[in-house]
Design an enzyme around this catalytic site. Structure first.
Site, PDB file in Angstrom:
ATOM      1  N   GLY A   1       0.813  -1.222   0.000  1.00 37.96           N
ATOM      2  CA  GLY A   1       0.000   0.000   0.000  1.00 37.96           C
ATOM      3  C   GLY A   1       0.840   1.264   0.000  1.00 37.96           C
ATOM      4  N   CYS A   2       1.889   1.269   0.792  1.00 35.86           N
ATOM      5  CA  CYS A   2       2.753   2.447   0.887  1.00 35.86           C
ATOM      6  C   CYS A   2       3.549   2.639  -0.398  1.00 35.86           C
ATOM      7  CB  CYS A   2       3.678   2.337   2.094  1.00 35.86           C
ATOM      8  SG  CYS A   2       2.764   2.316   3.659  1.00 35.86           S
ATOM      9  N   THR A   3       4.008   1.546  -0.974  1.00 37.03           N
ATOM     10  CA  THR A   3       4.740   1.628  -2.242  1.00 37.03           C
ATOM     11  C   THR A   3       3.822   2.188  -3.324  1.00 37.03           C
ATOM     12  OG1 THR A   3       6.180  -0.201  -1.604  1.00 37.03           O
ATOM     13  CG2 THR A   3       6.025   0.303  -3.956  1.00 37.03           C
TER      14      THR A   3
ATOM     15  N   LEU B   1       3.279   6.031  -2.688  1.00 35.93           N
ATOM     16  CA  LEU B   1       4.423   6.890  -2.974  1.00 35.93           C
ATOM     17  C   LEU B   1       4.862   6.793  -4.438  1.00 35.93           C
ATOM     18  CD1 LEU B   1       6.438   6.673   0.353  1.00 35.93           C
ATOM     19  CD2 LEU B   1       4.687   8.305  -0.351  1.00 35.93           C
TER      20      LEU B   1
END
Length: 150
Positions: free
Chosen positions: A43-45, A48
């Protein structure tokens, strides 16, 4: 979570692009402050990488994008290098910035919440939303504040 209209707290912290002093930046350009839970998770990848891919659009509004989480500077540097992030990732190891911005923890104890803030030139929060926010929504807010200063 801080509310729209609140004054954005200033902070000074280490990042993948050197020391960031928010007080020096506020008033010069809009700031997109992205609190994300962890480096190198799906999710974070995704979140960003969307910022990375829209970098020309953010630059068109003169916006400074900052990612913030409790990871170490070393972890952030590896994450940024792996995905070619050209914007600063701030190491908030002690959680001081998270507390200033009233970013809670998911399920009360695991990782920090995912929240996006946009800070206008007057130092006030003009956008505060939890979750994985669409790039178009963030850029739309930058467009709104950009048109108000003209």
């Amino acid at each position: 979570m801080l509310s729209v209209g609140a004054l954005a707290p200033a902070f000074r912290a280490d990042s993948t692009k050197g020391t960031i002093d928010l007080a020096e930046v506020m008033g010069r350009q809009p700031i997109v402050l992205i609190f994300y839970p962890m480096d190198d998770t799906p999710g974070c990848t995704k979140q960003l990488c969307a910022v990375r891919d829209a970098e020309p659009s953010y630059a068109g509004y003169g916006a400074l994008v900052l990612g913030v989480n409790p990871g170490t500077l070393e972890s952030h540097q590896k994450f940024a290098a792996k995905h070619n992030y050209d914007f600063p990732l701030i190491a908030d190891v002690d959680g001081r910035i998270r507390h200033l911005y009233e970013v809670g923890k998911t399920l009360g104890f695991l990782t920090q919440q995912r929240i996006v803030y946009i800070i206008s030139l007057d130092g006030r929060i003009v956008y505060a939303e939890k979750g994985l926010r669409p790039t178009e929504e963030i850029l739309s807010t930058l467009e709104e504040i950009s048109s108000k200063k003209d």
